[in-house]
Design an enzyme around this catalytic site. Structure first.
Site, PDB file in Angstrom:
ATOM      1  N   GLY A 563      25.060 -26.399 -28.169  1.00 56.05           N
ATOM      2  CA  GLY A 563      26.398 -26.056 -27.723  1.00 56.05           C
ATOM      3  C   GLY A 563      26.876 -27.037 -26.674  1.00 56.05           C
ATOM      4  CD  GLU A 564      32.374 -29.574 -25.501  1.00 57.15           C
ATOM      5  OE1 GLU A 564      33.076 -30.322 -24.818  1.00 57.15           O
ATOM      6  OE2 GLU A 564      32.754 -29.062 -26.573  1.00 57.15           O
ATOM      7  N   GLY A 565      27.952 -28.757 -23.478  1.00 56.22           N
ATOM      8  CA  GLY A 565      27.567 -28.557 -22.091  1.00 56.22           C
ATOM      9  C   GLY A 565      26.082 -28.372 -21.888  1.00 56.22           C
TER      10      GLY A 565
END
Length: 663
Positions: A563-565
C-alpha cells in the site's frame, strides 16, 4: 504568502520597544522583501535622526529592495494595491507616513479620506504585508496643537489599519503580545497538540474531533482537521485463544489542533523557500573524512545530502517526530475498475483503529498517523473530477494539514493514500503533464485473490483515454489538471506539498498519488520538488516516470507492495541510521581526527612480538660435537698430500711457465 495564519499584519509598539526588529523577523524567510520607507529625510543637521535611519538601513539584508513614499502620502496605498500575491512588503512605519500626511506642504487635504484609502488597500492586498506603527494611545495628551493633531491622526490610522489586517501584534519591551487573532501556541517536543484560544471574531475552542465515517466539506473555515493518531508498537502478544485475532490494541488518538482560516491564495508562480544550496554538498564531502571502514554509505549519501540541505546544516541529525498523512478518496467510473467495493473505506477504518500494515509500520517508526478524508472524484471520462471551488478548498485544506504538522514540531511527513482508482488518476495526470501514454504508466490490476484482471486494466486505460480526449482543448494549468483529471486526493496531496515547502518540512513520497501531486505542484511552486525524497519506486511505472521528470532518484528497490506509504515507513529506519552515522562518527585519525582514548591494547598470553617484557639474551645451544657453529678453536687447515704429481702440483725442480709466478 503567509504560512502563519495571516496575510496582512500590523505591528504596534512604543519607542525602542523592538517593533521594527520583530516585523523584520517575521518576513526573514521570504526570498525577497520590498521595504517601504515612509519617513521624511529630516533636517540635514539632525545627526541623531540620520543615525536612526542608518541603523534601519544596516539591518536590511542585501536581497531586500527599498522604496520611498515620503514625497506623497497617497503613494503608500498605491504601492500596496499594486503588489502581487507573490510579493512581500514591509512598511516601516505609519508614524512617518502620518508626519508627511500632516505636513503643511500637503494641505489642504482630506486626511480622513487618505486614511480610508490606505485601509482599503490593506484589506484588498494580495501580497504578504507587514506594517509597523508607533502606539501613542497610551501616552499623555500632548500640550501642543500639532502634537494633538499627530496623535489623533495616528490613532485613527492604527484603528483603521488594525481593522483591515488579518492579525495585530503589540511589542512591549521586546515581548510580543498577539491582539488579533490569538496566536496558536506551538507545542514543544513531546507535547501534545492543544486547541488554540479563540480570538476576536472566532468561535470558541472546539471539542476534540469525533470519529466519523462521513466525509466533511473540505476547507470550511471552522472545520477541525482530522484527529492525529499516535499508534504504539504492540507488546509481546500473549498466547491467543483459538480463533482469536492476533492483533493488539493501540493507544487512543491525541486531539487535533484546529487551525484558523488563512485566506491564502494558491496560484502559479508562488515563491516558496528552497533547501540550502551549500550544506548538502558540504555534508556529502564531510562523509569522505569520517572514520568509516570500507567505501562508506553508498547511495545513502544522497539521504545525508538531502537532510543537510533541508535542515540547513552540514551535520544533519536523524528526523525526530514523523507524521503519516493517509489520504482516503475514491475515484468513480472506469478509474476504479477491478477494485473491490468498500475496500478502501475498510483500509481507512483499519488505520484509524491502529491496525493494518501502515499503522503497524508507523508504530515501529514512532510516527503519528492522520487519516484524511478527501472528496470523492467523479468519473473523469464523463466530466471534471472536481469543481473549481472544490480544488481551491482541497488545496487550502492540504496546506493547513502541513501547517498543523509543522506547528506540532513534526520534522518529516510521509504522504500515503488508499483509494479506489488512485493509480488511474495518477496516470491521467502524468499523461496531461508529461505526455505519457496511459498503457505505459498504468500497472496491471490485481484482484484480492492475487490474480491479474486484464479486463479491468483495459477499462482503466479506456477511461484515461476518453478523459484525455474530452480535455484535449482544455488548459493544462495546474488547477485545471486537478479539476479535470486529478481528483480530491491528488488535490489535497498537492496542498500538503506546498504547505510543507512553505514551512520547510521535507516529505517522503511513496506511490502514484504522491508523485502525481509532485507533478502538479511544480507548476504552482517549483521549489516543492526539492523538499521531496523518494525512497523506492515500488515497481510502479507511473512512479518511475514521474520520478524521472521530477529529478527524484529512488534510493532503494525493495518492490514492497503493502500500500502507498508503507514502503517509505519500511525504509525510514535505514534512512535514520545513515543520518545517525553521519552525525555521530568522528573524523578519521589520518585526516586529523583524534585516536580513541579508551582503547587499551590487550595483553598477550605469553612473550612474543607484542610483549612488553624484557627480551632474554639469546644463548646459542651447545652442538653435539665440533662443527661450523662450535666455539672451540678451529684447527689449522692442512692440505692433504696428493697421491702423485698432477696438474696443480708444482715440483721443486719444475720450471715456471711464462707469465706465472713461482710460489
Amino acid at each position: 504568502m503567509s504560512v502563519d495564519g495571516w496575510n496582512t499584519l500590523l505591528v504596534l509598539g512604543g519607542i525602542r520597544s523592538g517593533k521594527s526588529e520583530f516585523a523584520e523577523s517575521v518576513v526573514a524567510d521570504a526570498p525577497t522583501v520590498r521595504y517601504v520607507a515612509t519617513a521624511p529625510a529630516g533636517d540635514p543637521e539632525d545627526t541623531e535622526w540620520a543615525t536612526r535611519l542608518a541603523a534601519h538601513r544596516a539591518r536590511r539584508p542585501g536581497s531586500w529592495t527599498t522604496e520611498e513614499t515620503a514625497a506623497d502620502p497617497g503613494r503608500l496605498a498605491e504601492v500596496i494595491a499594486a503588489a502581487g500575491p507573490n510579493e512581500t512588503l514591509l512598511v516601516d512605519d505609519l508614524g512617518g507616513w502620518v508626519t508627511v500626511l500632516l505636513d503643511p506642504a500637503h494641505q489642504p487635504a482630506d486626511d480622513t479620506a487618505t486614511i480610508a484609502e490606505l485601509a482599503a488597500a490593506v484589506r484588498a492586498s494580495a501580497a504578504r504585508l507587514v506594517l509597523v506603527s508607533p502606539e501613542v494611545g497610551l501616552s499623555l495628551v500632548p500640550t501642543t496643537p500639532l502634537g494633538r493633531a499627530f496623535t489623533d491622526a495616528l490613532g485613527a490610522t492604527n484603528r483603521a489599519v488594525a481593522d483591515a489586517c488579518d492579525a495585530v501584534a503589540l511589542v512591549v519591551a521586546g515581548q510580543t503580545a498577539w491582539l488579533k487573532p490569538a496566536a496558536p501556541a506551538r507545542p514543544g517536543p513531546g507535547q501534545a497538540d492543544v486547541p488554540a484560544q479563540a480570538g476576536p471574531g472566532q468561535a470558541g475552542a472546539p471539542a476534540p474531533a469525533a470519529r466519523t465515517e462521513a466525509r466533511p466539506a473540505v476547507g470550511a473555515p471552522d472545520e477541525a482537521l482530522p484527529e492525529v493518531l499516535t499508534p504504539a508498537a504492540p507488546a509481546a502478544p500473549a498466547p491467543a485463544p483459538a480463533g482469536a485475532p492476533g492483533e493488539a490494541d493501540w493507544a487512543a488518538p491525541t486531539m487535533a489542533l484546529p487551525m484558523v482560516a488563512t485566506g491564502l491564495v494558491i496560484q502559479p508562480g508562488m515563491e516558496l523557500p528552497m533547501p540550502d544550496d551549500y550544506t548538502g554538498p558540504q555534508a556529502v564531502d564531510r562523509l569522505a573524512t569520517l572514520d568509516i571502514p570500507g567505501a562508506g554509505l553508498g547511495v545513502l549519501e544522497r539521504v545525508v545530502g538531502f537532510a543537510a540541505a533541508t535542515q540547513g546544516t552540514a551535520t544533519p541529525t536523524p528526523w525526530g517526530p514523523v507524521r503519516v498523512l493517509l489520504l482516503h478518496g475514491d475515484h468513480e467510473g472506469g478509474a476504479s475498475a477491478g477494485a473491490t467495493p468498500g475496500e478502501s473505506a475498510r483500509r481507512a477504518r483499519q488505520a484509524r483503529a491502529g491496525k493494518g500494515a501502515l499503522a503497524r509500520l508507523a508504530a515501529e517508526s514512532g510516527a503519528s498517523l492522520q487519516v484524511v478524508e478527501t472528496p470523492t472524484s467523479a468519473p473523469i471520462e464523463e466530466g471534471p473530477a472536481l469543481t473549481g471551488e472544490q480544488v481551491e478548498s482541497a488545496l487550502r485544506y492540504g496546506w493547513r494539514l502541513a501547517e498543523q504538522a509543522a506547528d506540532a514540531g513534526v520534522q518529516l511527513l510521509v504522504l500515503a493514500a488508499c483509494g479506489a482508482g488512485t493509480e488511474t488518476a495518477a496516470a491521467a495526470v502524468l499523461a496531461a503533464t508529461a505526455g505519457a501514454e496511459p498503457p505505459a504508466v498504468l500497472g496491471r490490476v490485481m484482484t484480492e485473490h492475487g490474480e491479474f484482471d486484464d479486463a479491468a486494466w483495459m477499462v482503466r486505460c479506456a477511461a484515461v483515454r476518453d478523459a484525455l480526449h474530452r480535455t484535449r482543448r482544455s488548459a493544462r494549468e495546474a488547477k485545471d489538471v486537478l479539476a479535470e483529471l486529478g481528483g480530491g486526493d491528488v488535490a489535497v496531496a498537492t496542498g500538503v506539498l506546498l504547505g510543507a515547502t512553505a514551512r520547510r518540512v521535507p516529505v517522503l513520497l511513496d506511490g502514484p498519488v504522491g508523485v502525481a501531486a509532485g507533478m502538479v505542484s511544480r507548476d504552482l511552486a517549483g521549489q516543492a520538488r526539492h523538499w521531496c525524497l523518494l525512497p523506492d519506486h515500488g515497481g510502479r511505472p507511473a512512479v518511475r516516470l514521474a520520478a524521472d521528470v521530477l529529478g527524484l532518484t529512488p534510493l532503494l528497490d525493495l518492490r514492497l507492495d503493502l500500500g502507498e506509504g508503507a514502503t517509505a515507513l519500511a525504509a525510514l529506519p535505514l534512512l535514520r541510521s545513515a543520518l545517525a552515522l553521519a552525525a555521530g562518527l568522528p573524523v578519521h585519525p589520518a585526516l586529523g581526527g583524534g585516536d580513541d582514548e579508551d582503547f587499551t591494547e590487550p595483553e598477550p598470553a605469553g612473550p612474543g612480538p607484542t610483549s612488553t617484557e624484557p627480551e632474554p639474551e639469546f644463548t646459542e645451544p651447545e652442538p653435539a660435537g665440533p662443527g661450523p657453529t662450535s666455539t672451540e678453536p678451529e684447527p689449522e687447515f692442512a692440505e692433504p698430500e696428493p697421491a702423485g704429481p698432477g696438474p696443480t702440483t708444482i715440483g721443486p725442480d719444475e720450471p715456471v711457465a711464462p707469465g706465472r709466478r713461482a710460489d
